[in-house]
Design an enzyme around this catalytic site. Structure first.
Site, PDB file in Angstrom:
ATOM      1  N   ARG A  81       0.823  -1.215   0.000  1.00 56.76           N
ATOM      2  CA  ARG A  81       0.000   0.000   0.000  1.00 56.76           C
ATOM      3  C   ARG A  81       0.856   1.264   0.000  1.00 56.76           C
ATOM      4  O   ARG A  81       0.441   2.297  -0.525  1.00 56.76           O
ATOM      5  CB  ARG A  81      -0.957  -0.011   1.200  1.00 56.76           C
ATOM      6  CG  ARG A  81      -2.121  -0.973   0.995  1.00 56.76           C
ATOM      7  CD  ARG A  81      -3.111  -0.943   2.134  1.00 56.76           C
ATOM      8  NE  ARG A  81      -4.310  -1.703   1.787  1.00 56.76           N
ATOM      9  CZ  ARG A  81      -5.321  -1.914   2.610  1.00 56.76           C
ATOM     10  NH1 ARG A  81      -5.285  -1.417   3.841  1.00 56.76           N
ATOM     11  NH2 ARG A  81      -6.377  -2.611   2.229  1.00 56.76           N
ATOM     12  N   LYS A 117     -19.236 -16.028   2.963  1.00 54.42           N
ATOM     13  CA  LYS A 117     -20.664 -15.777   3.149  1.00 54.42           C
ATOM     14  C   LYS A 117     -21.353 -15.164   1.936  1.00 54.42           C
ATOM     15  O   LYS A 117     -20.841 -14.239   1.319  1.00 54.42           O
ATOM     16  CB  LYS A 117     -20.869 -14.850   4.353  1.00 54.42           C
ATOM     17  CG  LYS A 117     -20.452 -15.449   5.686  1.00 54.42           C
ATOM     18  CD  LYS A 117     -20.749 -14.476   6.817  1.00 54.42           C
ATOM     19  CE  LYS A 117     -20.387 -15.063   8.173  1.00 54.42           C
ATOM     20  NZ  LYS A 117     -20.681 -14.115   9.278  1.00 54.42           N
ATOM     21  N   GLY A 132      -8.163  -7.371  -0.405  1.00 59.51           N
ATOM     22  CA  GLY A 132      -8.434  -8.169   0.781  1.00 59.51           C
ATOM     23  C   GLY A 132      -7.936  -9.595   0.639  1.00 59.51           C
ATOM     24  O   GLY A 132      -6.822  -9.842   0.186  1.00 59.51           O
ATOM     25  N   GLY A 141     -13.014  -3.909   0.532  1.00 55.51           N
ATOM     26  CA  GLY A 141     -14.341  -3.353   0.785  1.00 55.51           C
ATOM     27  C   GLY A 141     -14.780  -2.362  -0.271  1.00 55.51           C
ATOM     28  O   GLY A 141     -15.935  -2.371  -0.714  1.00 55.51           O
TER      29      GLY A 141
END
Length: 414
Positions: free
Chosen positions: A35, A209, A369, A392
Protein backbone atom coordinates in the site's frame (compact mmCIF):
# COMPACT_ATOMS: atom_id res chain seq x y z
CA UNK A 1 -13.70 14.74 -10.59
CA UNK A 2 -10.48 16.67 -11.07
CA UNK A 3 -7.11 14.99 -11.17
CA UNK A 4 -4.05 16.19 -9.28
CA UNK A 5 -2.53 16.82 -12.71
CA UNK A 6 -5.24 19.40 -13.41
CA UNK A 7 -3.98 21.81 -10.77
CA UNK A 8 -0.77 23.54 -9.75
CA UNK A 9 0.83 22.16 -6.62
CA UNK A 10 4.18 23.94 -6.54
CA UNK A 11 4.90 25.60 -3.18
CA UNK A 12 1.44 24.58 -1.93
CA UNK A 13 0.62 22.56 1.18
CA UNK A 14 -0.79 19.38 -0.34
CA UNK A 15 -2.56 17.01 2.04
CA UNK A 16 -2.77 13.47 0.66
CA UNK A 17 -5.15 10.92 2.17
CA UNK A 18 -3.28 7.62 1.76
CA UNK A 19 -4.09 4.18 3.13
CA UNK A 20 -1.16 3.03 5.22
CA UNK A 21 -3.25 0.58 7.23
CA UNK A 22 -0.47 -1.99 7.05
CA UNK A 23 -0.11 -5.53 8.39
CA UNK A 24 2.43 -5.78 11.23
CA UNK A 25 4.00 -8.67 13.11
CA UNK A 26 4.25 -8.90 16.91
CA UNK A 27 7.43 -6.82 16.83
CA UNK A 28 5.70 -4.02 14.86
CA UNK A 29 7.57 -4.83 11.68
CA UNK A 30 5.66 -4.18 8.45
CA UNK A 31 4.99 -7.51 6.73
CA UNK A 32 3.54 -6.13 3.49
CA UNK A 33 4.33 -2.61 2.23
CA UNK A 34 2.37 -2.78 -1.03
CA UNK A 35 0.00 0.00 0.00
CA UNK A 36 2.96 2.34 0.52
CA UNK A 37 4.50 1.32 -2.81
CA UNK A 38 1.25 2.10 -4.62
CA UNK A 39 1.45 5.73 -3.45
CA UNK A 40 5.01 6.30 -4.68
CA UNK A 41 4.03 7.55 -8.16
CA UNK A 42 1.93 10.35 -6.66
CA UNK A 43 4.48 11.24 -3.96
CA UNK A 44 7.27 11.41 -6.52
CA UNK A 45 5.11 13.58 -8.79
CA UNK A 46 4.49 15.99 -5.92
CA UNK A 47 8.19 16.03 -5.02
CA UNK A 48 9.15 16.78 -8.62
CA UNK A 49 6.65 19.65 -8.59
CA UNK A 50 7.98 21.13 -5.35
CA UNK A 51 4.89 20.62 -3.22
CA UNK A 52 4.86 20.61 0.56
CA UNK A 53 3.48 17.12 1.18
CA UNK A 54 1.35 16.24 4.22
CA UNK A 55 0.32 12.59 4.38
CA UNK A 56 -2.63 11.42 6.47
CA UNK A 57 -3.90 7.90 7.13
CA UNK A 58 -5.45 5.60 9.69
CA UNK A 59 -4.14 2.35 11.13
CA UNK A 60 -6.36 -0.32 12.66
CA UNK A 61 -9.26 0.41 14.99
CA UNK A 62 -8.02 2.33 18.06
CA UNK A 63 -11.55 3.68 18.72
CA UNK A 64 -10.50 7.25 19.38
CA UNK A 65 -7.68 6.38 21.77
CA UNK A 66 -3.90 6.48 21.40
CA UNK A 67 -2.68 2.91 20.89
CA UNK A 68 1.12 2.84 20.45
CA UNK A 69 0.99 -0.45 18.52
CA UNK A 70 -1.13 1.31 15.87
CA UNK A 71 1.22 4.24 15.32
CA UNK A 72 2.12 5.22 11.75
CA UNK A 73 5.74 5.86 12.65
CA UNK A 74 6.92 2.56 11.06
CA UNK A 75 5.21 3.65 7.85
CA UNK A 76 7.27 6.87 7.82
CA UNK A 77 10.46 4.84 8.13
CA UNK A 78 9.49 2.42 5.38
CA UNK A 79 8.38 5.22 3.03
CA UNK A 80 11.76 6.94 3.51
CA UNK A 81 13.51 3.68 2.57
CA UNK A 82 11.36 3.13 -0.50
CA UNK A 83 11.79 6.69 -1.75
CA UNK A 84 15.56 6.39 -1.40
CA UNK A 85 15.66 3.09 -3.32
CA UNK A 86 13.27 4.28 -6.03
CA UNK A 87 14.85 7.67 -6.58
CA UNK A 88 18.38 6.29 -6.57
CA UNK A 89 17.47 4.64 -9.88
CA UNK A 90 16.13 7.85 -11.42
CA UNK A 91 18.46 10.08 -13.38
CA UNK A 92 18.22 13.81 -13.06
CA UNK A 93 17.50 16.21 -10.24
CA UNK A 94 15.06 14.24 -8.07
CA UNK A 95 14.67 15.36 -4.49
CA UNK A 96 15.44 12.71 -1.89
CA UNK A 97 13.83 13.48 1.43
CA UNK A 98 13.52 11.71 4.74
CA UNK A 99 9.85 11.46 5.67
CA UNK A 100 9.24 13.53 8.78
CA UNK A 101 6.78 12.24 11.36
CA UNK A 102 4.79 13.88 14.15
CA UNK A 103 2.89 12.08 16.89
CA UNK A 104 -0.49 13.74 16.33
CA UNK A 105 -2.61 14.88 13.40
CA UNK A 106 -4.12 18.11 14.79
CA UNK A 107 -3.14 20.74 17.34
CA UNK A 108 -0.56 23.45 17.84
CA UNK A 109 2.52 21.28 17.46
CA UNK A 110 1.22 19.89 14.16
CA UNK A 111 0.41 23.39 12.89
CA UNK A 112 3.94 24.51 13.76
CA UNK A 113 5.50 21.51 12.01
CA UNK A 114 3.44 22.09 8.88
CA UNK A 115 4.33 25.80 8.83
CA UNK A 116 8.01 24.84 8.83
CA UNK A 117 7.68 22.51 5.84
CA UNK A 118 9.76 23.53 2.84
CA UNK A 119 8.98 22.83 -0.80
CA UNK A 120 9.69 19.19 -1.60
CA UNK A 121 9.49 17.99 2.01
CA UNK A 122 7.19 15.29 3.40
CA UNK A 123 5.41 15.08 6.74
CA UNK A 124 3.37 12.05 7.82
CA UNK A 125 0.84 12.80 10.55
CA UNK A 126 -0.09 10.30 13.26
CA UNK A 127 -3.04 7.89 13.02
CA UNK A 128 -6.24 9.83 12.31
CA UNK A 129 -8.30 7.33 14.28
CA UNK A 130 -6.55 8.25 17.50
CA UNK A 131 -9.24 10.96 17.46
CA UNK A 132 -12.94 10.05 17.58
CA UNK A 133 -13.58 12.89 15.14
CA UNK A 134 -12.25 10.81 12.25
CA UNK A 135 -15.02 8.24 12.57
CA UNK A 136 -17.75 10.73 13.48
CA UNK A 137 -16.72 13.46 11.01
CA UNK A 138 -16.65 15.95 13.86
CA UNK A 139 -16.75 19.45 12.29
CA UNK A 140 -14.02 20.84 14.55
CA UNK A 141 -11.71 17.92 13.75
CA UNK A 142 -12.31 18.39 10.02
CA UNK A 143 -11.76 22.15 10.32
CA UNK A 144 -8.40 21.64 12.03
CA UNK A 145 -7.24 19.23 9.31
CA UNK A 146 -8.43 21.56 6.56
CA UNK A 147 -6.49 24.47 8.05
CA UNK A 148 -3.25 22.57 7.45
CA UNK A 149 -3.48 22.51 3.65
CA UNK A 150 -4.18 24.36 0.44
CA UNK A 151 -4.90 21.22 -1.61
CA UNK A 152 -6.51 17.90 -0.72
CA UNK A 153 -5.74 14.74 -2.70
CA UNK A 154 -7.51 11.41 -2.20
CA UNK A 155 -5.17 8.55 -3.06
CA UNK A 156 -6.80 6.05 -0.70
CA UNK A 157 -9.16 3.91 -2.76
CA UNK A 158 -9.30 1.29 -0.01
CA UNK A 159 -11.25 3.59 2.32
CA UNK A 160 -13.21 5.49 -0.30
CA UNK A 161 -16.39 3.56 0.53
CA UNK A 162 -16.35 4.93 4.07
CA UNK A 163 -18.05 8.12 5.23
CA UNK A 164 -15.28 9.36 7.49
CA UNK A 165 -13.83 12.80 8.15
CA UNK A 166 -10.69 12.51 6.02
CA UNK A 167 -12.54 10.78 3.19
CA UNK A 168 -15.78 12.68 2.65
CA UNK A 169 -15.96 15.73 4.93
CA UNK A 170 -12.43 17.07 4.48
CA UNK A 171 -12.52 17.45 0.67
CA UNK A 172 -15.63 19.62 1.04
CA UNK A 173 -13.75 22.06 3.27
CA UNK A 174 -10.64 22.43 1.14
CA UNK A 175 -10.81 24.77 -1.85
CA UNK A 176 -8.96 22.45 -4.22
CA UNK A 177 -9.83 18.77 -3.77
CA UNK A 178 -8.73 16.26 -6.40
CA UNK A 179 -8.10 12.59 -7.10
CA UNK A 180 -4.67 11.00 -6.88
CA UNK A 181 -3.13 8.54 -9.31
CA UNK A 182 -4.04 5.40 -7.36
CA UNK A 183 -7.69 6.36 -6.97
CA UNK A 184 -7.88 7.14 -10.68
CA UNK A 185 -6.18 3.86 -11.57
CA UNK A 186 -8.57 1.82 -9.43
CA UNK A 187 -11.65 3.47 -10.92
CA UNK A 188 -10.35 3.05 -14.47
CA UNK A 189 -9.61 -0.65 -13.95
CA UNK A 190 -13.06 -1.22 -12.52
CA UNK A 191 -14.63 0.63 -15.44
CA UNK A 192 -12.64 -1.41 -17.97
CA UNK A 193 -13.64 -4.64 -16.25
CA UNK A 194 -17.31 -4.05 -15.43
CA UNK A 195 -18.72 -0.99 -17.18
CA UNK A 196 -17.01 -1.32 -20.54
CA UNK A 197 -15.59 -4.85 -20.70
CA UNK A 198 -14.30 -6.74 -23.68
CA UNK A 199 -16.59 -9.76 -23.73
CA UNK A 200 -17.01 -12.50 -22.71
CA UNK A 201 -16.86 -11.24 -19.12
CA UNK A 202 -16.45 -13.94 -16.48
CA UNK A 203 -16.79 -13.20 -12.77
CA UNK A 204 -15.51 -15.64 -10.14
CA UNK A 205 -17.05 -15.01 -6.74
CA UNK A 206 -15.96 -16.93 -3.65
CA UNK A 207 -15.38 -16.45 0.02
CA UNK A 208 -17.27 -17.46 3.11
CA UNK A 209 -20.66 -15.78 3.15
CA UNK A 210 -23.39 -15.08 0.61
CA UNK A 211 -24.64 -12.30 2.89
CA UNK A 212 -21.41 -10.30 2.53
CA UNK A 213 -21.62 -10.41 -1.27
CA UNK A 214 -25.35 -10.69 -1.91
CA UNK A 215 -25.70 -7.22 -3.42
CA UNK A 216 -22.62 -7.81 -5.58
CA UNK A 217 -23.96 -11.13 -6.85
CA UNK A 218 -27.29 -9.55 -7.76
CA UNK A 219 -25.64 -6.63 -9.53
CA UNK A 220 -23.18 -8.85 -11.40
CA UNK A 221 -26.11 -10.59 -13.11
CA UNK A 222 -26.61 -7.33 -15.01
CA UNK A 223 -23.01 -7.23 -16.19
CA UNK A 224 -21.45 -10.65 -16.72
CA UNK A 225 -21.75 -13.42 -19.27
CA UNK A 226 -20.68 -16.14 -16.85
CA UNK A 227 -20.82 -16.18 -13.05
CA UNK A 228 -18.79 -18.80 -11.21
CA UNK A 229 -19.53 -19.31 -7.52
CA UNK A 230 -17.11 -21.14 -5.24
CA UNK A 231 -15.87 -21.04 -1.68
CA UNK A 232 -18.10 -21.63 1.32
CA UNK A 233 -20.79 -19.39 -0.16
CA UNK A 234 -21.39 -22.05 -2.83
CA UNK A 235 -22.76 -24.34 -0.10
CA UNK A 236 -25.84 -22.16 0.34
CA UNK A 237 -26.48 -22.23 -3.40
CA UNK A 238 -25.95 -25.99 -3.59
CA UNK A 239 -28.36 -26.59 -0.71
CA UNK A 240 -30.95 -24.47 -2.51
CA UNK A 241 -30.78 -27.06 -5.28
CA UNK A 242 -31.38 -29.92 -2.88
CA UNK A 243 -27.73 -31.02 -2.66
CA UNK A 244 -26.44 -32.40 0.63
CA UNK A 245 -23.39 -30.44 1.81
CA UNK A 246 -23.07 -32.17 5.17
CA UNK A 247 -21.88 -30.00 8.04
CA UNK A 248 -20.54 -27.33 5.68
CA UNK A 249 -21.19 -23.68 6.42
CA UNK A 250 -24.64 -22.74 5.09
CA UNK A 251 -26.61 -19.52 5.59
CA UNK A 252 -30.02 -21.09 6.05
CA UNK A 253 -31.84 -17.77 5.89
CA UNK A 254 -30.46 -17.18 2.38
CA UNK A 255 -31.16 -20.57 0.82
CA UNK A 256 -34.33 -19.30 -0.82
CA UNK A 257 -32.54 -16.13 -1.99
CA UNK A 258 -29.81 -18.27 -3.56
CA UNK A 259 -32.44 -20.22 -5.45
CA UNK A 260 -33.92 -16.96 -6.77
CA UNK A 261 -30.47 -15.77 -7.93
CA UNK A 262 -29.98 -19.01 -9.87
CA UNK A 263 -33.41 -18.55 -11.48
CA UNK A 264 -32.70 -14.90 -12.29
CA UNK A 265 -29.39 -15.80 -13.91
CA UNK A 266 -31.17 -18.27 -16.19
CA UNK A 267 -33.78 -15.66 -17.13
CA UNK A 268 -31.05 -13.14 -18.00
CA UNK A 269 -29.05 -15.61 -20.07
CA UNK A 270 -26.14 -15.64 -17.63
CA UNK A 271 -24.41 -18.97 -17.10
CA UNK A 272 -24.17 -19.49 -13.36
CA UNK A 273 -21.84 -22.36 -12.50
CA UNK A 274 -21.59 -24.05 -9.12
CA UNK A 275 -19.03 -26.69 -8.05
CA UNK A 276 -19.68 -30.29 -9.10
CA UNK A 277 -17.35 -31.83 -6.52
CA UNK A 278 -16.05 -30.67 -3.16
CA UNK A 279 -13.18 -31.55 -0.85
CA UNK A 280 -14.68 -32.47 2.52
CA UNK A 281 -12.75 -32.51 5.80
CA UNK A 282 -13.47 -34.28 9.06
CA UNK A 283 -12.96 -30.99 10.91
CA UNK A 284 -11.79 -27.42 10.35
CA UNK A 285 -8.10 -28.15 10.75
CA UNK A 286 -5.05 -28.16 8.49
CA UNK A 287 -4.35 -31.79 9.40
CA UNK A 288 -7.92 -33.06 9.13
CA UNK A 289 -8.81 -36.17 7.17
CA UNK A 290 -10.20 -35.29 3.77
CA UNK A 291 -12.01 -36.81 0.81
CA UNK A 292 -13.36 -35.52 -2.49
CA UNK A 293 -17.05 -36.11 -3.13
CA UNK A 294 -19.03 -35.73 -6.34
CA UNK A 295 -22.03 -33.75 -5.18
CA UNK A 296 -25.20 -34.89 -6.84
CA UNK A 297 -23.11 -37.11 -9.11
CA UNK A 298 -24.44 -40.14 -10.97
CA UNK A 299 -21.32 -42.33 -10.97
CA UNK A 300 -20.24 -44.86 -8.39
CA UNK A 301 -18.37 -42.39 -6.18
CA UNK A 302 -19.78 -41.36 -2.82
CA UNK A 303 -22.32 -38.56 -3.18
CA UNK A 304 -23.32 -38.13 0.45
CA UNK A 305 -20.83 -36.52 2.86
CA UNK A 306 -19.90 -38.42 5.99
CA UNK A 307 -21.86 -37.09 8.96
CA UNK A 308 -20.10 -34.11 10.53
CA UNK A 309 -17.75 -33.51 7.60
CA UNK A 310 -17.52 -30.09 5.95
CA UNK A 311 -16.45 -28.74 2.55
CA UNK A 312 -13.22 -26.71 2.67
CA UNK A 313 -12.32 -26.56 -1.03
CA UNK A 314 -13.62 -27.27 -4.51
CA UNK A 315 -12.58 -30.54 -6.12
CA UNK A 316 -10.50 -31.23 -9.23
CA UNK A 317 -13.54 -31.67 -11.50
CA UNK A 318 -14.93 -28.30 -10.42
CA UNK A 319 -11.53 -26.66 -10.90
CA UNK A 320 -11.28 -28.06 -14.43
CA UNK A 321 -14.83 -27.01 -15.31
CA UNK A 322 -14.23 -23.50 -13.94
CA UNK A 323 -10.90 -23.33 -15.78
CA UNK A 324 -12.57 -24.18 -19.09
CA UNK A 325 -15.06 -21.36 -18.59
CA UNK A 326 -12.33 -18.89 -17.58
CA UNK A 327 -10.12 -19.83 -20.54
CA UNK A 328 -12.67 -18.43 -22.97
CA UNK A 329 -12.96 -15.05 -21.25
CA UNK A 330 -11.65 -11.74 -22.53
CA UNK A 331 -12.26 -10.00 -19.20
CA UNK A 332 -12.11 -11.59 -15.74
CA UNK A 333 -13.14 -10.28 -12.33
CA UNK A 334 -12.14 -12.43 -9.36
CA UNK A 335 -13.36 -11.75 -5.84
CA UNK A 336 -13.05 -14.45 -3.21
CA UNK A 337 -11.06 -17.69 -2.79
CA UNK A 338 -12.41 -21.12 -3.71
CA UNK A 339 -11.63 -22.65 -0.34
CA UNK A 340 -9.64 -22.27 2.86
CA UNK A 341 -6.49 -21.31 0.96
CA UNK A 342 -4.66 -20.42 4.18
CA UNK A 343 -4.41 -24.16 4.80
CA UNK A 344 -2.11 -25.70 2.18
CA UNK A 345 -4.12 -28.92 1.90
CA UNK A 346 -7.24 -26.91 1.00
CA UNK A 347 -5.60 -24.41 -1.34
CA UNK A 348 -5.66 -26.51 -4.53
CA UNK A 349 -8.91 -25.09 -5.86
CA UNK A 350 -7.86 -21.49 -5.36
CA UNK A 351 -4.41 -22.25 -6.80
CA UNK A 352 -5.90 -23.87 -9.92
CA UNK A 353 -8.26 -20.96 -10.56
CA UNK A 354 -5.57 -18.33 -9.99
CA UNK A 355 -3.22 -20.15 -12.38
CA UNK A 356 -5.92 -20.29 -15.06
CA UNK A 357 -6.63 -16.57 -14.66
CA UNK A 358 -2.91 -15.75 -14.89
CA UNK A 359 -2.51 -17.80 -18.07
CA UNK A 360 -5.76 -16.70 -19.72
CA UNK A 361 -4.42 -13.68 -21.60
CA UNK A 362 -7.59 -11.83 -20.58
CA UNK A 363 -7.77 -8.47 -18.82
CA UNK A 364 -8.00 -9.63 -15.21
CA UNK A 365 -8.89 -7.63 -12.13
CA UNK A 366 -8.52 -9.17 -8.68
CA UNK A 367 -10.44 -7.81 -5.70
CA UNK A 368 -8.37 -6.75 -2.73
CA UNK A 369 -8.43 -8.17 0.78
CA UNK A 370 -8.41 -11.97 0.97
CA UNK A 371 -8.44 -12.33 -2.81
CA UNK A 372 -5.32 -10.24 -3.20
CA UNK A 373 -3.67 -12.29 -0.47
CA UNK A 374 -4.75 -15.50 -2.21
CA UNK A 375 -3.18 -14.29 -5.46
CA UNK A 376 0.06 -13.66 -3.59
CA UNK A 377 -0.01 -17.05 -1.84
CA UNK A 378 -0.58 -18.72 -5.22
CA UNK A 379 2.27 -16.77 -6.82
CA UNK A 380 0.24 -14.93 -9.47
CA UNK A 381 0.34 -11.40 -8.05
CA UNK A 382 2.57 -10.29 -10.94
CA UNK A 383 0.74 -12.32 -13.59
CA UNK A 384 -2.71 -10.71 -13.47
CA UNK A 385 -3.60 -7.32 -14.93
CA UNK A 386 -4.41 -5.59 -11.66
CA UNK A 387 -4.92 -6.36 -7.97
CA UNK A 388 -7.09 -3.84 -6.20
CA UNK A 389 -5.75 -2.24 -3.03
CA UNK A 390 -9.20 -2.24 -1.41
CA UNK A 391 -11.39 -5.24 -0.68
CA UNK A 392 -14.34 -3.35 0.79
CA UNK A 393 -14.21 -0.50 -1.71
CA UNK A 394 -13.92 -2.93 -4.64
CA UNK A 395 -16.93 -4.89 -3.37
CA UNK A 396 -18.82 -1.60 -2.96
CA UNK A 397 -18.30 -0.92 -6.68
CA UNK A 398 -19.30 -4.48 -7.56
CA UNK A 399 -22.59 -3.81 -5.81
CA UNK A 400 -23.21 -1.02 -8.31
CA UNK A 401 -22.86 1.73 -5.71
CA UNK A 402 -21.02 5.02 -5.94
CA UNK A 403 -18.06 5.57 -3.64
CA UNK A 404 -18.85 8.36 -1.14
CA UNK A 405 -15.31 9.72 -1.50
CA UNK A 406 -15.70 10.04 -5.26
CA UNK A 407 -19.08 11.72 -4.89
CA UNK A 408 -17.52 14.20 -2.48
CA UNK A 409 -14.77 15.02 -4.96
CA UNK A 410 -17.19 15.35 -7.86
CA UNK A 411 -20.02 17.27 -6.26
CA UNK A 412 -18.69 18.72 -3.04
CA UNK A 413 -21.24 16.62 -1.14
CA UNK A 414 -22.15 12.99 -0.54
Amino acid sequence: MKSVKDIKVSAKRVMVRVDYNLPMDENLNITDDNRIRETLPLINYLLENNAKIILISHMGRPKGKVVPALSLKPAATRLSELLLKRNAKVEGDVKMQTVNFISDCIGGEVEKKVSELKDGEILLLENLRFHEGEKTSDPDFVKQLASLCDVYVNDAFAVSHRKEASVTALPMMVKESVAGFLLEKELQCYSDAIKNPVRPLVAIIGGAKVSSKLAALQNMLNCVDTLIIGGAMANTFLKSQGIDVGASMVEEELVETASKIIKEAKEKGVRLQLPIDLVFASKFDKDAEKMTIDIGGKDDSQTTPTEGWMALDIGEKSAKMFADLIAGAKTIVWNGPMGVFEMERFCNGTRAISKTIAESGAFSVVGGGDTGLAAKVCGVENKVSYISTGGGAFLHLMEGKELPAVVALENGKF
